[in-house]
Design an enzyme around this catalytic site. Sequence first.
Site, mmCIF file in Angstrom:
data_model
loop_
_atom_site.group_PDB
_atom_site.id
_atom_site.type_symbol
_atom_site.label_atom_id
_atom_site.label_comp_id
_atom_site.label_asym_id
_atom_site.label_seq_id
_atom_site.Cartn_x
_atom_site.Cartn_y
_atom_site.Cartn_z
ATOM 1 N N ILE A 1 -27.877 14.467 -3.440
ATOM 2 C CA ILE A 1 -26.867 14.681 -4.484
ATOM 3 C C ILE A 1 -27.386 15.592 -5.604
ATOM 4 O O ILE A 1 -26.599 16.267 -6.274
ATOM 5 C CB ILE A 1 -26.379 13.312 -5.036
ATOM 6 C CG1 ILE A 1 -25.011 13.417 -5.675
ATOM 7 C CG2 ILE A 1 -27.395 12.683 -5.972
ATOM 8 C CD1 ILE A 1 -24.330 12.077 -5.912
ATOM 9 N N ASN B 1 -41.676 9.556 0.257
ATOM 10 C CA ASN B 1 -42.389 8.794 -0.761
ATOM 11 C C ASN B 1 -42.330 7.292 -0.467
ATOM 12 O O ASN B 1 -41.271 6.785 -0.080
ATOM 13 C CB ASN B 1 -41.761 9.061 -2.131
ATOM 14 C CG ASN B 1 -41.810 10.529 -2.519
ATOM 15 O OD1 ASN B 1 -42.776 11.230 -2.205
ATOM 16 N ND2 ASN B 1 -40.782 11.022 -3.182
ATOM 17 N N GLN C 1 -41.116 7.045 -5.311
ATOM 18 C CA GLN C 1 -39.940 6.569 -4.572
ATOM 19 C C GLN C 1 -38.969 5.923 -5.551
ATOM 20 O O GLN C 1 -39.338 4.982 -6.263
ATOM 21 C CB GLN C 1 -40.353 5.543 -3.500
ATOM 22 C CG GLN C 1 -39.154 5.047 -2.679
ATOM 23 C CD GLN C 1 -39.555 4.079 -1.559
ATOM 24 O OE1 GLN C 1 -40.690 3.627 -1.485
ATOM 25 N NE2 GLN C 1 -38.605 3.763 -0.704
ATOM 26 N N HIS D 1 -36.608 7.297 3.318
ATOM 27 C CA HIS D 1 -35.906 8.573 3.456
ATOM 28 C C HIS D 1 -36.902 9.720 3.523
ATOM 29 O O HIS D 1 -37.931 9.695 2.842
ATOM 30 C CB HIS D 1 -34.900 8.808 2.317
ATOM 31 C CG HIS D 1 -35.453 8.560 0.947
ATOM 32 N ND1 HIS D 1 -35.635 7.295 0.428
ATOM 33 C CD2 HIS D 1 -35.879 9.429 -0.012
ATOM 34 C CE1 HIS D 1 -36.142 7.386 -0.788
ATOM 35 N NE2 HIS D 1 -36.303 8.671 -1.087
ATOM 36 N N HIS E 1 -37.205 13.681 2.812
ATOM 37 C CA HIS E 1 -36.576 14.844 2.187
ATOM 38 C C HIS E 1 -36.908 16.071 3.042
ATOM 39 O O HIS E 1 -38.079 16.313 3.352
ATOM 40 C CB HIS E 1 -37.178 15.127 0.802
ATOM 41 C CG HIS E 1 -36.983 14.047 -0.217
ATOM 42 N ND1 HIS E 1 -36.014 14.142 -1.190
ATOM 43 C CD2 HIS E 1 -37.631 12.885 -0.445
ATOM 44 C CE1 HIS E 1 -36.094 13.070 -1.986
ATOM 45 N NE2 HIS E 1 -37.066 12.298 -1.540
HETATM 46 P P1 5GP Z 1 -36.953 9.538 -3.973
HETATM 47 O O1 5GP Z 1 -37.229 9.919 -5.399
HETATM 48 O O2 5GP Z 1 -36.710 8.047 -3.823
HETATM 49 O O3 5GP Z 1 -37.969 10.057 -2.990
HETATM 50 O O4 5GP Z 1 -35.620 10.277 -3.577
HETATM 51 C C1 5GP Z 1 -34.348 9.738 -3.736
HETATM 52 C C2 5GP Z 1 -33.363 10.863 -3.607
HETATM 53 O O5 5GP Z 1 -32.084 10.308 -3.420
HETATM 54 C C3 5GP Z 1 -33.288 11.758 -4.855
HETATM 55 O O6 5GP Z 1 -33.635 13.092 -4.495
HETATM 56 C C4 5GP Z 1 -31.853 11.620 -5.311
HETATM 57 O O7 5GP Z 1 -31.300 12.829 -5.784
HETATM 58 C C5 5GP Z 1 -31.138 11.123 -4.068
HETATM 59 N N1 5GP Z 1 -29.991 10.280 -4.322
HETATM 60 C C6 5GP Z 1 -29.939 9.224 -5.171
HETATM 61 N N2 5GP Z 1 -28.711 8.659 -5.148
HETATM 62 C C7 5GP Z 1 -27.972 9.376 -4.266
HETATM 63 C C8 5GP Z 1 -26.617 9.281 -3.804
HETATM 64 O O8 5GP Z 1 -25.834 8.425 -4.223
HETATM 65 N N3 5GP Z 1 -26.208 10.184 -2.880
HETATM 66 C C9 5GP Z 1 -27.053 11.157 -2.399
HETATM 67 N N4 5GP Z 1 -26.556 12.009 -1.500
HETATM 68 N N5 5GP Z 1 -28.328 11.284 -2.820
HETATM 69 C C10 5GP Z 1 -28.784 10.409 -3.736
#
Ligand code: 5GP
Length: 154
Positions: free
Chosen positions: A48, A99, A106, A112, A114
């Site tokens: 997002i 992460n 994380q 997840h 990326h």
């Molecule tokens: P992290 O920081 O946990 O490695 O990455 C989480 C990712 O999830 C972030 O890049 C963030 O932008 C994405 N994200 C968080 N909430 C949502 C959502 O509701 N929809 C989508 N498509 N991405 C999300």
Amino acid sequence: MSNQAAIYPLSSGLGTLDDGCIFCLIIQGKIPSFKIAETELSVAFLDINPVSEGHTLVIPKHHAVTLHDLPDPYLADILPLAKKIAGSLAVKEFNIVQNNGKIAFQHVDHVHFHVVPKPSETEGLIIKIDENWPQKVVSKEELGVVAEKLRGRL
Ligand code: 5GP
Ligand code: ZN
């Protein structure tokens, strides 16, 4: 507080989902996402808040917080899908980032990967080697001790 919402048999492609988890809601279509592709066990959708255009998240259809909580069949399915997504990008270079844990950056507690396109030196994932990749010079002896410790914990 997490709420174990639904448990599906692994053969259906869906493991345990948690309605307290934003990515489990995306898997179920309960909140919208820009889905790119899916398999029986994984789904890929646009981040997002993309770091660069095409930044995609590839996740298992099973609620697991970190890599070690995730059964191997999901892991085995994810990387080929991530590779396929990477092959669909407009640019050839990219980073895959995954992460585990709060201090390891994380923010969403559902495994997840990326897939982040790297269109140029100033776009996409930026790692300033001196600041963000603090490599140390260590002796062969030190490396040997660490290797022995890791092997012992496998
Ligand atoms: P992290 O920081 O946990 O490695 O990455 C989480 C990712 O999830 C972030 O890049 C963030 O932008 C994405 N994200 C968080 N909430 C949502 C959502 O509701 N929809 C989508 N498509 N991405 C999300
Ligand atoms: Zn989840």
